[in-house]
Design an enzyme around this catalytic site. Structure first.
Site, mmCIF file in Angstrom:
data_model
loop_
_atom_site.group_PDB
_atom_site.id
_atom_site.type_symbol
_atom_site.label_atom_id
_atom_site.label_comp_id
_atom_site.label_asym_id
_atom_site.label_seq_id
_atom_site.Cartn_x
_atom_site.Cartn_y
_atom_site.Cartn_z
ATOM 1 N N CYS A 22 -3.059 11.522 84.739
ATOM 2 C CA CYS A 22 -2.181 12.351 83.896
ATOM 3 C C CYS A 22 -2.993 13.147 82.858
ATOM 4 C CB CYS A 22 -1.099 11.482 83.285
ATOM 5 S SG CYS A 22 0.354 12.431 82.862
ATOM 6 N N HIS A 80 1.182 7.917 86.617
ATOM 7 C CA HIS A 80 0.638 6.746 85.911
ATOM 8 C C HIS A 80 0.634 5.518 86.821
ATOM 9 C CE1 HIS A 80 0.492 8.035 81.610
ATOM 10 N NE2 HIS A 80 1.302 8.979 82.057
ATOM 11 N N ILE A 85 5.243 11.215 83.804
ATOM 12 C CA ILE A 85 5.708 11.395 82.418
ATOM 13 C C ILE A 85 5.105 12.692 81.876
ATOM 14 C CG2 ILE A 85 5.794 10.401 80.092
ATOM 15 C CD1 ILE A 85 5.189 7.641 81.467
ATOM 16 N N GLU A 94 -2.021 12.186 75.669
ATOM 17 C CA GLU A 94 -1.833 13.598 75.295
ATOM 18 C C GLU A 94 -3.221 14.235 75.290
ATOM 19 O OE1 GLU A 94 0.802 15.558 74.872
ATOM 20 O OE2 GLU A 94 -0.683 17.109 74.505
ATOM 21 N N SER A 95 -3.442 15.159 76.234
ATOM 22 C CA SER A 95 -4.807 15.654 76.439
ATOM 23 C C SER A 95 -5.368 16.390 75.215
ATOM 24 C CB SER A 95 -4.878 16.533 77.688
ATOM 25 O OG SER A 95 -3.951 17.582 77.630
ATOM 26 N N GLU A 109 -0.955 2.871 86.528
ATOM 27 C CA GLU A 109 -1.132 1.633 85.759
ATOM 28 C C GLU A 109 0.193 1.098 85.220
ATOM 29 O OE1 GLU A 109 -1.583 4.609 84.730
ATOM 30 O OE2 GLU A 109 -0.975 4.794 82.633
HETATM 31 N N1 GLN Z 1 1.710 16.153 78.901
HETATM 32 C C1 GLN Z 1 0.494 15.457 78.615
HETATM 33 C C2 GLN Z 1 -0.665 16.420 78.428
HETATM 34 O O1 GLN Z 1 -0.512 17.576 78.647
HETATM 35 C C3 GLN Z 1 0.158 14.473 79.716
HETATM 36 C C4 GLN Z 1 1.223 13.414 79.772
HETATM 37 C C5 GLN Z 1 0.734 12.091 80.193
HETATM 38 O O2 GLN Z 1 -0.455 11.783 80.199
HETATM 39 N N2 GLN Z 1 1.680 11.248 80.504
HETATM 40 O O3 GLN Z 1 -1.730 16.018 78.065
#
Ligand code: GLN
Length: 196
Positions: free
Chosen positions: A79, A170, A134, A48-49, A172
């Protein structure tokens, strides 16, 4: 053996460690800023950034990461890691590391498609790569100097710009380590240049 760090503040850290090791490099989970001095490349994982950015600030990682980038060390953002690396985030004037010359849009595949898999044709790969998405961002605009490596339904999902590699999905989370192997090669070439 080249050493690659995985920023270990939040997200899919262990999976990247596995993938780095399967790709013939040594992996180091980075939890302290000093550890950045010991690695030749860095992975910014998914997660989650906004949470990751908070932890980056809390642990004083912002400047050391910027220095790591300025020194020309390769960085691979997946991501949320791609979002951290991007120069621009759609609808947000405060992008994070502002390194990779792209504009990203967060959570951009729609609610029905929070998470899905897709076979991707990646530039330079003979066989398709299964991308696990995701709540993924996509790259709305690739600026000058950015090489588009993959698209999904007309949306850019993987890019390279010099020593920066970024993807929306992803890699990984699969047993296919070709993208990580590619990053390991990037790190090896950057070391070869450094060591003359
Ligand atoms: N939705 C996440 C974000 O905005 C990213 C999702 C992820 O890394 N799988 O940071």
């Amino acid at each position: 053996m080249v050493k690659i760090g995985v920023l270990g503040l939040q997200g899919a850290v262990r999976e990247h460690v596995r993938s780095i090791e399967a790709s013939g490099a040594e992996a180091v989970v980075i939890k302290k800023i000093e550890q950045l001095n010991d690695v030749d490349g860095l992975v910014l994982p998914g997660g989650e950034s906004t949470t990751m950015r908070k932890l980056i600030d809390q642990y004083g990682f912002m400047e050391p990461l910027q220095e790591f980038i300025a020194a020309g060390n390769p960085i691979f953002g997946t991501c949320a890691g791609l979002i951290l690396l991007a120069k621009r985030i759609q609808g947000n004037d405060n992008a994070h590391l502002q390194a990779l010359n792209v504009t990203v849009e967060r959570n951009s595949f729609g609610r029905q498609r929070e998470s899905f898999e897709a076979a991707l044709n990646i530039k330079g790969f003979d066989e398709p790569f299964t991308g696990v998405f995701i709540r993924a961002p996509h790259i709305v605009e690739a600026g000058e100097g950015v090489d588009v490596l993959a698209e999904h339904n007309g949306r850019i999902v993987a890019v390279q710009e010099g020593s920066f590699l970024g993807c929306s999905f992803h890699p990984e989370l699969t047993e296919d380590h070709r993208i990580m192997e590619y990053f390991v090669e990037m790190v090896k070439s950057s070391l070869a240049v450094k060591n003359g």
